[in-house]
Write an enzyme that holds these catalytic residues in place. Structure first.
Site, PDB file in Angstrom:
ATOM      1  N   GLU A   1       0.949  -1.297   0.018  1.00 57.32           N
ATOM      2  CA  GLU A   1      -0.027   0.076   0.027  1.00 57.32           C
ATOM      3  C   GLU A   1       0.916   1.294  -0.029  1.00 57.32           C
ATOM      4  OE1 GLU A   1      -1.666  -0.631   3.850  1.00 57.32           O
ATOM      5  OE2 GLU A   1      -2.953  -2.396   2.927  1.00 57.32           O
ATOM      6  N   PRO A   2       1.758   1.489  -1.059  1.00 58.69           N
ATOM      7  CA  PRO A   2       2.283   2.754  -1.166  1.00 58.69           C
ATOM      8  C   PRO A   2       1.676   3.949  -1.208  1.00 58.69           C
ATOM      9  CG  PRO A   2       2.598   1.738  -3.271  1.00 58.69           C
ATOM     10  CD  PRO A   2       1.630   0.779  -2.282  1.00 58.69           C
TER      11      PRO A   2
ATOM     12  N   CYS B   1       0.353  32.953  12.612  1.00 57.33           N
ATOM     13  CA  CYS B   1       0.527  33.648  13.691  1.00 57.33           C
ATOM     14  C   CYS B   1       1.034  32.500  14.655  1.00 57.33           C
ATOM     15  CB  CYS B   1      -0.875  34.289  14.058  1.00 57.33           C
ATOM     16  SG  CYS B   1      -0.290  35.448  15.396  1.00 57.33           S
TER      17      CYS B   1
END
Ligand code: LLP
Length: 404
Positions: A263-264, A332
């Protein structure tokens, strides 16, 4: 066909679509998929793209078009995969910590399901018994992967059913006549050492006699890709060779052919992606030279969250003298992309490109500080095409309810 996007093309994309902008190279994804297929030629395997890395529908359609299968981690990803044209037989749903209703929905969609808790396995048994095959995600108690946050197989990890609970799995299997056709292990992301996968195969090897319906050995994803120029990724041809040898051992010992699934995520889409930003402010202070760009961890969280390295280039001044910069965002809050990084001299309004931004970039983005998510562009067959518009104030307010 070049598998990178040139500075001129990136500059043109920035001019056309504005910044910050994600650009993905479709043929690079194809090439990565082909590398896997070539390396594993003759080894009985299937590849499922771990789409949590990048789920833009046009990217999914591209991945479907090249014959890759897909791995989903939520029912919504399953629905996206179906919308992108994958058929249920090509879709794998590896669930984690989810409500059983999602598993029901996955069964209704007809996709392969891996279950990762005894509790959901029991509910599955009660609901379906032997009527629907099921995979089990195991926790092998192996420490692997780039850092603790992305390690999932160790003995403190929430993922999978611990191996020590094999007896409980087997009694549920017997009680409900479960047809367990797949064993699954994903030990983490950025696994360079191929022997980690072989260790997992050894664990599977010992388990085979307990599971008469077993057909699939799912070894998860986690192939490492280089983020720094001096880094090496997972040696895929070596992995293929070793997996081939292990599969032969399974076959000669058990007289049965098993299929290996991978499952790359990063391997397929990390390197195809570029985040183009522009420089708002240069701030020279006595100790640090800051380049403040029009992005932040709301667009690419990996450096702040995992201390991940991403290569950063000044494409507006590629031959300028090298200086050391802290590249920071406009959020921020402290939001460095790099600390003390040598980069060609940066001026206000220059374009800085952040590489390897395809996997877990946009996907982990947010509207923090009420800032817009970047637009996304797919570069395919020599053409740049918009695949997601930049947010607007309407998007920010879309689901909010304004009380009087
Ligand atoms: N399969 C399963 C069950 C997974 O949990 C994952 C990733 C993959 C496959 C794909 O792993 P990959 O081939 O992409 O390494 N956001 C982090 C990575 C978290 C990966 C979560 N699971 C990062 O940006 O490094």
């Amino acid at each position: 066909m070049s598998l990178t996007i040139s500075n001129e093309q990136l500059q043109a994309a920035a001019t056309q679509y504005g910044t910050p902008l994600y650009v993905y190279h479709a043929e690079k994804i194809t090439a990565q998929h082909q590398q896997l297929q070539k390396a594993f030629e003759g080894v009985y395997t299937r590849f499922f793209y771990a789409c949590k890395a990048l789920t833009n529908i046009s990217v999914l359609k591209h991945i479907q078009s090249i014959g890759c299968n897909i791995d989903c981690s939520s029912i919504n990803e399953v629905y996206l995969a179906l919308k992108a044209g994958f058929n249920p037989e090509q879709i794998l749903y590896t669930s984690n910590g989810i409500a059983f209703e999602e598993i029901i929905a996955a069964v209704e969609a007809g996709v392969s399901v891996n279950i990762d808790s005894l509790s959901n396995l029991e509910k599955f048994g009660k609901a379906y018994g032997s009527r629907y095959p099921v995979g089990i995600r195991l926790r092998p108690n192996i420490m692997a992967g780039g850092n603790l946050k992305i390690s999932t197989g160790h003995n403190g990890s929430k993922f999978g059913i611990p191996l020590e609970q094999l007896d409980d799995i087997l009694s549920l299997k017997n009680q409900y006549q479960l047809r367990i056709n797949c064993l699954h292990v994903h030990t983490g992301s950025e696994i360079k050492d191929v022997d980690v996968f072989i260790k997992v195969a050894d664990i599977f090897f010992d388990l085979v006699p307990h599971f008469q319906d077993l057909q699939v050995l799912d070894m998860g994803g986690g192939f490492k890709v280089p983020y720094q120029s001096n880094e090496k990724g997972t040696d895929i041809p070596l992995l293929a060779k070793k997996v081939g040898e292990v599969l032969n051992k399974f076959e000669t010992t058990y007289g049965k052919k098993f299929q290996v699934w991978f499952e790359p995520g990063k391997y397929l889409v990390s390197e195809c992606g570029y985040l183009i930003t522009s420089v708002n402010v240069i701030k020279e202070t006595p100790s640090v030279l800051f380049a403040g760009i029009n992005s932040g961890f709301n667009h690419l969280i990996r450096p702040m969250f995992y201390e991940a390295y991403h290569h950063i280039r000044n494409i507006s001044n590629p031959n300028g003298p090298i200086k050391n910069y802290a590249v920071t965002g406009n959020i921020c809050e402290t939001d460095n992309f790099a600390w003390d990084r040598p980069i060609n001299e940066i001026r206000e309004n220059d374009l800085l490109v952040i590489d390897n931004a395809g996997a877990y970039g946009f996907e982990m983005g947010s509207n923090y500080n009420s800032r817009f998510l970047p637009a996304q562009v797919l570069y395919k067959e020599g053409q740049m095409r918009l695949i997601r518009k930049r947010d607007t104030m309407e998007d920010i307010l879309k689901n909010q309810i304004e009380l009087n």
